[in-house]
Write an enzyme that holds these catalytic residues in place. Structure first.
Site, PDB file in Angstrom:
ATOM      1  N   GLU A 277      84.175  97.364 102.382  1.00  0.00           N
ATOM      2  CA  GLU A 277      84.573  96.815 103.674  1.00  0.00           C
ATOM      3  C   GLU A 277      84.999  95.348 103.554  1.00  0.00           C
ATOM      4  OE1 GLU A 277      81.201  99.827 104.367  1.00  0.00           O
ATOM      5  OE2 GLU A 277      81.657  98.247 102.925  1.00  0.00           O
TER       6      GLU A 277
ATOM      7  N   CYS B  51      78.351  93.823 105.664  1.00  0.00           N
ATOM      8  CA  CYS B  51      79.677  94.322 106.009  1.00  0.00           C
ATOM      9  C   CYS B  51      79.861  94.445 107.521  1.00  0.00           C
ATOM     10  CB  CYS B  51      79.920  95.656 105.321  1.00  0.00           C
ATOM     11  SG  CYS B  51      80.034  95.486 103.520  1.00  0.00           S
TER      12      CYS B  51
ATOM     13  N   HIS C 274      81.929  94.532  98.334  1.00  0.00           N
ATOM     14  CA  HIS C 274      81.791  95.847  98.966  1.00  0.00           C
ATOM     15  C   HIS C 274      83.157  96.304  99.472  1.00  0.00           C
ATOM     16  CE1 HIS C 274      77.201  95.612  99.941  1.00  0.00           C
ATOM     17  NE2 HIS C 274      77.486  95.062  98.763  1.00  0.00           N
TER      18      HIS C 274
ATOM     19  N   CYS D 144      76.585  98.256 105.410  1.00  0.00           N
ATOM     20  CA  CYS D 144      75.362  97.459 105.323  1.00  0.00           C
ATOM     21  C   CYS D 144      75.467  96.315 106.338  1.00  0.00           C
ATOM     22  CB  CYS D 144      75.176  96.922 103.907  1.00  0.00           C
ATOM     23  SG  CYS D 144      76.361  95.637 103.451  1.00  0.00           S
TER      24      CYS D 144
END
Length: 164
Positions: A58, A89, A56, A86
């Protein structure tokens, strides 16, 4: 941090999102800023191209910043993400001891299939449960350049259903 600074940093995260899309990733971007206001980490969502479910924006940003800083402790730094992080993260940010997170689009602004989280709560409430240091919690604020960040993910399902 004033509104002009917040928007300037979010625009950098938006650039990362567009870069991720150009490389076949999902149009989500993140940057990490140190206490001096320098960007020390950047990342885009590269789940599809890397076949790595943890890639992801992040996470990629935190990985880069940790390597650059030579430490897993990123205390005092500020994370900017184009989308409400999410749970993975947000937890990674807490483990890295990142005290402040700003994001653009809320979950409600984008395709629900981006999130496997059920319930009517968001990161701003969840952050109160994230313990960074004794008696210190994470601060999370959303809606920075919200419309522009949400627009990045318009038509998510049609564009990314085979790559994410």
């Amino acid at each position: 941090m004033n509104n002009q600074q917040l928007q300037r940093y979010m625009k950098l995260a938006i650039q990362e999102a567009r870069g991720a899309s150009d490389k076949g990733g999902v149009t989500i971007g993140a940057i990490l800023v140190n206490k001096q206001g320098e960007v020390i980490g950047r990342g885009g969502s590269m789940v599809g191209p890397t076949h790595d479910p943890t890639a992801h924006a992040e996470i990629n940003c935190i990985r880069q910043a940790s390597k650059s800083a030579g430490s897993s402790d990123l205390y005092g730094m500020i994370l900017f993400s184009t989308l409400e992080p999410c749970h993975m993260c947000l937890s990674a940010a807490a483990w890295a001891r990142i005290g402040t997170v700003y994001f653009g689009a809320y979950r409600k602004d984008v395709d629900e299939s981006l999130f496997d989280i059920k319930g009517d709560f968001g990161d701003e409430q969840e952050a109160a449960r994230m313990n960074l240091r004794e008696n210190e919690v994470m601060e999370v604020h959303g809606g920075i350049c919200e419309d522009e960040c949400a627009e990045l993910l318009t038509g998510y399902h049609e564009r990314y259903k085979h790559t994410s």
